[in-house]
Design a protein around this motif. Structure first.
Motif, PDB file in Angstrom:
ATOM      1  N   ARG A 172      -3.294  11.172 -14.808  1.00  0.00           N
ATOM      2  CA  ARG A 172      -4.418  10.809 -13.941  1.00  0.00           C
ATOM      3  C   ARG A 172      -5.747  11.000 -14.669  1.00  0.00           C
ATOM      4  N   SER A 173      -6.684  10.113 -14.385  1.00  0.00           N
ATOM      5  CA  SER A 173      -8.024  10.219 -14.968  1.00  0.00           C
ATOM      6  C   SER A 173      -9.036  10.757 -13.958  1.00  0.00           C
ATOM      7  N   ASP A 174      -8.637  10.815 -12.679  1.00  0.00           N
ATOM      8  CA  ASP A 174      -9.537  11.271 -11.619  1.00  0.00           C
ATOM      9  C   ASP A 174      -9.118  12.658 -11.137  1.00  0.00           C
ATOM     10  N   SER A 202      -8.161  18.422 -12.405  1.00  0.00           N
ATOM     11  CA  SER A 202      -8.484  17.718 -13.649  1.00  0.00           C
ATOM     12  C   SER A 202      -8.264  18.697 -14.796  1.00  0.00           C
ATOM     13  N   GLY A 210      -5.187   7.687 -19.464  1.00  0.00           N
ATOM     14  CA  GLY A 210      -5.482   8.013 -18.074  1.00  0.00           C
ATOM     15  C   GLY A 210      -5.479   6.799 -17.167  1.00  0.00           C
ATOM     16  N   LYS A 212      -6.316   5.806 -12.749  1.00  0.00           N
ATOM     17  CA  LYS A 212      -6.851   6.324 -11.488  1.00  0.00           C
ATOM     18  C   LYS A 212      -5.851   6.176 -10.352  1.00  0.00           C
TER      19      LYS A 212
END
Length: 351
Positions: A172-174, A202, A210, A212
């Protein structure tokens, strides 16, 4: 004259009936109109989005109340709730005591459902459920195990012809509660992971690309041959992604499912009674799936709109009492009755 009198007498009950009907009708209509005008807004967890959408749809059919939910990630949901721009937040990680101090108004939080996280992968031609041990999984996400035909993976899966293909980690990037559950698990089973990366919504990932939301990770894994990632089970099933059997604390290789998630949450009942925010990863039990977690909702204890708050309480009471069956239909883990009662007690604190 007599005919006129009879006609008038005959007409009188009809008039009274019409007047009574007209007089009674608006009350019922006003109540329906009032409910249908209520719009509740929530945001947060992508993990729970498919289920929250179904809950909202079914509840609207029953009551006319509209529950609009945005799938933006647990971190975003917590932030928007804190800022007061939504009526409720949803998160896969409970707000900690430390984080609670940053809020400017009192709130309650409680679980509405549980779920399992599938470790999904894209290996062309391979549809079997690969077996992965905690140490191998950790080393994949640390970037130490780089190839799918690595000797350690091959040893666990002797009947599978593994390709000489690079492993592409997708994370995940968020700000994500799904990430918190996953990194909480990796930190629990590996001191190296805990020291180098740790647990959080995070983290600084040692390797990978990554994406979202659960939606984004699912999409990336589907598109990238050799990819591996972590998503809520419903996303894996709906997108026909293969997922691994993870070795649990009892040494058994178990797949994510409603049954194995239930085994994990039931094993955690005692600790949940002490603190409803407790982690349920890597629980003991032969059939307990190790990467399991709850979805929590956040509600104001001092709402500005008490009428809307009352409707919101009704919605979440329905979720806890009637919505759990729907959760099971969508590959989530319905709450144990003991946890339902804990959540209802918390809900009762909302005016």
């Amino acid at each position: 004259m007599r005919l006129k009198a009879l006609a008038a007498t005959a007409y009188l009950p009809v008039v009274l009936a019409v007047v009574m009907a007209v007089g009674c009708a608006p009350k019922k209509q006003a109540s329906t109109d009032s409910a249908s005008k209520v719009q509740i807004t929530g945001a947060g967890s992508t993990f729970v989005y498919p289920l929250m959408s179904r809950w909202s749809s079914e509840y609207a059919k029953l009551t006319g109340v509209q529950v609009n939910y945005q799938s933006i990630g647990s971190g975003g949901g917590i932030q928007q709730f804190k800022e007061g721009t939504i009526d409720f937040g949803a998160t896969d990680v409970a707000v900690s005591e430390e984080e609670e101090k940053t809020f400017t108004r009192p709130f309650v939080q409680f679980p509405v459902v549980a779920g399992t996280e599938a470790v999904v992968y894209n290996l062309p031609g391979i549809t079997q459920n690969l077996k992965l041990t905690p140490d191998v999984l950790v080393d994949i996400f640390l970037g130490k195990v780089k190839k799918w035909n690595d000797a350690r993976i091959a040893q666990l899966n002797p009947d599978v012809q593994l390709p000489d293909m690079n492993i592409v980690v997708v994370h995940r990037s968020d700000g994500s509660g799904t990430t918190y559950i996953f990194t909480d698990y990796l930190s629990t089973v590996s001191s190296e992971w805990e020291q180098k990366v740790g647990r959080g919504k995070s983290v600084s990932w040692p390797t990978g690309v990554g994406a979202k939301g659960n939606e984004g990770v699912t999409g990336q894994v589907k598109q990238l041959p050799g990819a591996i990632g972590y998503v809520e089970l419903n996303y894996a099933r709906q997108n026909n992604l293969a997922f691994a059997a993870i070795q649990n604390a009892a040494g058994q290789f178990v797949l994510p499912s409603q049954e194995t998630g239930t085994a994990a949450t039931r094993a955690a009942l005692e600790r949940l009674q002490r603190d409803i925010r407790s982690s349920v990863v890597n629980m003991s039990g032969e059939n307990a799936y190790p990467i399991t977690g709850f979805v929590y909702v956040l509600l104001d204890k001092q709402p500005k709109d008490t009428a809307k708050s009352a409707e919101m309480k009704k919605f979440f009471e329905w979720v806890l009492k009637n919505g759990q069956k729907i959760a099971g239909e969508l590959d989530y883990v319905p709450l144990a009755e003991e946890v339902v009662q804990m959540s209802l007690q918390k809900l009762a604190e909302v005016p």
